[in-house]
Every structure is written in C-alpha cells, then in structure tokens.
Motif scaffolding. Structure first.
Motif, PDB file in Angstrom:
ATOM      1  N   TYR A  36     -47.992  15.994  78.056  1.00  0.00           N
ATOM      2  CA  TYR A  36     -46.932  16.996  77.952  1.00  0.00           C
ATOM      3  C   TYR A  36     -46.163  17.091  79.266  1.00  0.00           C
ATOM      4  O   TYR A  36     -44.927  17.120  79.275  1.00  0.00           O
ATOM      5  N   GLU A  82     -42.359  15.901  78.891  1.00  0.00           N
ATOM      6  CA  GLU A  82     -41.415  17.023  78.856  1.00  0.00           C
ATOM      7  C   GLU A  82     -40.871  17.386  80.234  1.00  0.00           C
ATOM      8  O   GLU A  82     -39.776  17.924  80.330  1.00  0.00           O
ATOM      9  N   PRO A  91     -41.596  19.907  82.433  1.00  0.00           N
ATOM     10  CA  PRO A  91     -41.129  21.305  82.459  1.00  0.00           C
ATOM     11  C   PRO A  91     -40.819  21.752  83.890  1.00  0.00           C
ATOM     12  O   PRO A  91     -41.342  21.200  84.867  1.00  0.00           O
ATOM     13  N   SER A 109     -41.809  27.558  85.214  1.00  0.00           N
ATOM     14  CA  SER A 109     -41.938  28.019  83.832  1.00  0.00           C
ATOM     15  C   SER A 109     -43.410  28.213  83.467  1.00  0.00           C
ATOM     16  O   SER A 109     -44.298  27.612  84.058  1.00  0.00           O
ATOM     17  N   TRP A 110     -43.641  29.039  82.488  1.00  0.00           N
ATOM     18  CA  TRP A 110     -45.013  29.276  82.071  1.00  0.00           C
ATOM     19  C   TRP A 110     -45.570  28.078  81.326  1.00  0.00           C
ATOM     20  O   TRP A 110     -46.773  27.865  81.279  1.00  0.00           O
ATOM     21  N   TYR A 111     -44.695  27.238  80.765  1.00  0.00           N
ATOM     22  CA  TYR A 111     -45.157  26.002  80.127  1.00  0.00           C
ATOM     23  C   TYR A 111     -45.837  25.094  81.150  1.00  0.00           C
ATOM     24  O   TYR A 111     -46.874  24.498  80.882  1.00  0.00           O
ATOM     25  N   SER A 165     -49.747  24.047  81.325  1.00  0.00           N
ATOM     26  CA  SER A 165     -50.063  22.615  81.279  1.00  0.00           C
ATOM     27  C   SER A 165     -50.921  22.194  82.465  1.00  0.00           C
ATOM     28  O   SER A 165     -51.910  21.469  82.297  1.00  0.00           O
TER      29      SER A 165
END
Length: 108
Positions: A67, A71, A73, A77-79, A83
């Motif tokens: 991920y 992605e 990120p 970000s909280w993503y 992760s």
C-alpha cells in the motif's frame, strides 16, 4: 501426590488424576509410548500454530508495504500512519513468532 505435565496441554496436573482437569485428556491406562506420542502431537500443533501466525504477520507487513509503495500516501495523512504502524507491527510480530519457534525447537 506429585504434579506432572499433561502431554496434551502441558499444564500441571496430579499424577493420581484419571484425566487432565484442563483439557480432559485421559491419563489413566495410557502407556509411556502413548503419552510420548501425544506430547509430540501437542508440540507439532504448537509449531503449526506459530507458523500460521508468522505467515499472517508477514502477510500484514507485505500488504502494508505494498500500500505504501503503490499509493504513496502523504506523510501527514492518517493512511500513512496506519500503514507504517501495520508494517512495523507485522514485522515485529513475525520476528517474535520466529523466536518462539526457535524456543519451541529447543524445548524438544
């Protein structure tokens, strides 16, 4: 009255008991060969359980890495935080299970 280890669950139980009070494994009337065979089966089940947990931990770490890699990120970000946390926890869980497997092998 002495305490012995149950060959099935490895918990302490009385040597006078007919069956283990924890797992209900019948101790009375068993030969030493049957008891040692059950102990080997219990160790094998424990090894398989640890291997399954190791593979699950590695899968979590690989999924988190994929991920992050695909992605990309944003760092704030909280993503990204989730992760990175999953990647770290997956690798840590994998290493802990590998050490537990080594300790299990040494017990034999």
């Amino acid at each position: 009255m002495a305490l012995i280890r149950c060959p099935s669950c490895n918990k302490r139980t009385s040597d006078k008991a007919k069956q283990c009070s924890h797992c209900d494994y019948v101790l009375a009337g068993r030969s030493k060969e049957e008891l040692s065979r059950e102990k080997e089966r219990a160790q094998q089940r424990k090894k398989e359980k640890l291997l399954s947990q190791s593979m699950l931990a590695l899968l979590i770490a690989i999924a988190a890495f994929a991920y992050i890699f695909l992605e990309q990120p944003h760092e704030d970000s909280w993503y990204a935080k989730i992760s990175y946390s999953l990647l770290f926890l997956g690798l840590l869980w994998f290493l802990v299970n590998r050490v537990r497997l080594l300790m299990n092998k040494r017990e034999r």
